[in-house]
Design a protein around this motif. Structure first.
Motif, PDB file in Angstrom:
ATOM      1  N   TYR A  67       0.814  -1.210   0.000  1.00  0.00           N
ATOM      2  CA  TYR A  67       0.000   0.000   0.000  1.00  0.00           C
ATOM      3  C   TYR A  67       0.854   1.269   0.000  1.00  0.00           C
ATOM      4  N   GLY A  68       2.153   1.109  -0.177  1.00  0.00           N
ATOM      5  CA  GLY A  68       3.043   2.261  -0.215  1.00  0.00           C
ATOM      6  C   GLY A  68       3.676   2.556   1.142  1.00  0.00           C
ATOM      7  N   HIS A  69       4.449   3.639   1.188  1.00  0.00           N
ATOM      8  CA  HIS A  69       5.205   4.010   2.393  1.00  0.00           C
ATOM      9  C   HIS A  69       4.723   5.333   2.990  1.00  0.00           C
ATOM     10  N   HIS A  70       3.491   5.716   2.654  1.00  0.00           N
ATOM     11  CA  HIS A  70       2.980   7.044   3.008  1.00  0.00           C
ATOM     12  C   HIS A  70       2.998   7.324   4.511  1.00  0.00           C
ATOM     13  N   LYS A  71       2.728   6.309   5.319  1.00  0.00           N
ATOM     14  CA  LYS A  71       2.571   6.558   6.756  1.00  0.00           C
ATOM     15  C   LYS A  71       3.874   6.941   7.448  1.00  0.00           C
ATOM     16  N   ALA A  72       4.997   6.776   6.754  1.00  0.00           N
ATOM     17  CA  ALA A  72       6.269   7.197   7.349  1.00  0.00           C
ATOM     18  C   ALA A  72       6.229   8.677   7.711  1.00  0.00           C
ATOM     19  N   GLU A  73       5.472   9.469   6.943  1.00  0.00           N
ATOM     20  CA  GLU A  73       5.392  10.896   7.233  1.00  0.00           C
ATOM     21  C   GLU A  73       4.719  11.159   8.576  1.00  0.00           C
ATOM     22  N   TYR A  74       3.761  10.331   8.940  1.00  0.00           N
ATOM     23  CA  TYR A  74       3.111  10.512  10.243  1.00  0.00           C
ATOM     24  C   TYR A  74       4.092  10.232  11.375  1.00  0.00           C
ATOM     25  N   LEU A  75       4.961   9.226  11.183  1.00  0.00           N
ATOM     26  CA  LEU A  75       5.970   8.932  12.204  1.00  0.00           C
ATOM     27  C   LEU A  75       6.896  10.129  12.382  1.00  0.00           C
ATOM     28  N   SER A  76       7.273  10.758  11.263  1.00  0.00           N
ATOM     29  CA  SER A  76       8.111  11.944  11.334  1.00  0.00           C
ATOM     30  C   SER A  76       7.417  13.056  12.109  1.00  0.00           C
ATOM     31  N   ALA A  77       6.123  13.247  11.838  1.00  0.00           N
ATOM     32  CA  ALA A  77       5.381  14.321  12.497  1.00  0.00           C
ATOM     33  C   ALA A  77       5.250  14.063  14.000  1.00  0.00           C
ATOM     34  N   VAL A  78       5.027  12.793  14.381  1.00  0.00           N
ATOM     35  CA  VAL A  78       4.960  12.465  15.807  1.00  0.00           C
ATOM     36  C   VAL A  78       6.287  12.774  16.492  1.00  0.00           C
ATOM     37  N   LEU A  79       7.394  12.348  15.846  1.00  0.00           N
ATOM     38  CA  LEU A  79       8.714  12.607  16.422  1.00  0.00           C
ATOM     39  C   LEU A  79       8.971  14.095  16.544  1.00  0.00           C
ATOM     40  N   GLU A  80       8.547  14.869  15.539  1.00  0.00           N
ATOM     41  CA  GLU A  80       8.733  16.310  15.607  1.00  0.00           C
ATOM     42  C   GLU A  80       7.929  16.911  16.756  1.00  0.00           C
ATOM     43  N   GLY A  81       6.713  16.418  16.975  1.00  0.00           N
ATOM     44  CA  GLY A  81       5.925  16.896  18.106  1.00  0.00           C
ATOM     45  C   GLY A  81       6.604  16.614  19.437  1.00  0.00           C
TER      46      GLY A  81
END
Length: 305
Positions: free
Chosen positions: A73-87
């Protein structure tokens, strides 16, 4: 997103790295010139911006990789992990600010060369404001959670800088040095709130939250307009994963309908949904009318007999 849009998002994320270093340098110079705890707090948040810019760039590159056997289904959710880490990093920066500010409340120190320091910090704030607005706009239009999170983080930095500038002007005019560390603590509390908003939004994405109501209404309208010939649509489900929108539903057709006729309806529906939601992935399950379907129903405009 197509290849050109992906490349634009990557370039934007890359240039965020040297810009973050430049802004951090300006803010640390402003602190060095004045000795202000509030300006130090602003500079500490900018160090997080540097780390976040690196994370956003590399995660966006990874998220744009095409689907493969391990990630169909792709690798799109990696961006959410980045956003959580940034928070999380935003919250850590706020705690560091509080650690520096609390002792200074007990023993406040007057600022040195305040006008020069505030002017340098104001330049850094203006650069951040322009960059943050660009990242937020592009992140929304290209559906990049990492880019949006970076933009909102930098915008919180802009608010911080504005608050620091106003507060330190008050320190200069009133002579109350204690306002400097007190202001730093207020700034830290605002940063914690901004960090929590980034984390909670990203967790929604990781938990396969449905699209926004307005987007779902647009999908339903597209289905209703192009499902002529079928008996109805059931069990509509949506989810957002980074730049991709996933749409699935059951299409009920007469039991006498041929596979070719049902396929034609599916083609129309997919085209309509893609027009309403660019970049969407559509999965349609065709059911004969004898089977019972459950879930969300979409009214279909039946063709006149």
């Amino acid at each position: 997103m197509d290849a050109s849009q992906n490349a634009f998002v990557r370039r934007l994320a890359f240039w965020g790295i040297p810009l973050a270093f430049g802004v951090m340098g300006l803010k640390l110079v402003a602190w060095w010139v004045t000795g202000s705890v509030a300006l130090l707090s602003d500079g500490l948040e900018s160090t997080v911006n540097v780390i976040a810019a690196f994370i956003a760039y590399f995660v966006i590159r990874y998220a744009q990789k095409p689907a493969d056997d391990d990630h169909p289904y792709g690798h799109h959710k990696a961006e959410y992990l980045s956003a959580v880490l940034e928070g999380v990093l935003i919250v850590v920066a706020a705690l560091l600010i509080i650690r520096e500010a609390v002792p200074a409340v007990m023993a406040p120190q007057p600022m040195e060369a305040p006008v020069l320091g505030l002017a340098i910090n104001a330049v850094a704030g203006i650069v951040n404001l322009v960059w943050a607005r660009l990242l937020i706009r592009v992140g929304a239009s290209h559906r990049s959670p990492a880019l949006s999170a970076d933009g909102h983080h930098i915008m919180s930095d802009v608010v911080t800088s504005a608050g620091v500038l106003v507060g330190l002007v008050l320190v200069i005019f009133t002579g109350y040095a204690v306002l400097d560390p007190a202001l730093a603590i207020i700034v830290a509390c605002n940063i914690i709130w901004q960090g929590w908003k980034v984390i909670s939004h990203s967790i929604d994405g990781l938990m396969d939250k449905a699209v926004e109501p307005a987007e779902e209404d647009a999908i339903k309208a597209a289905i209703a307009a192009e499902a002529k010939g079928s008996l109805g649509v059931h069990f509509l489900r949506t989810r957002r994963a980074g730049a991709a929108t996933f749409v699935g539903f059951d299409l009920v057709v007469p039991s006498t309908m041929t596979v070719s006729e049902a396929h034609d309806i599916c083609d129309r529906l997919e085209a309509a949904i893609h027009a309403a939601q660019p970049g969407s992935r559509v999965a349609i399950h065709v059911e004969p009318e004898s089977e019972r379907a459950h879930g969300v129903k979409v009214k279909v405009e039946r063709a006149a007999e």
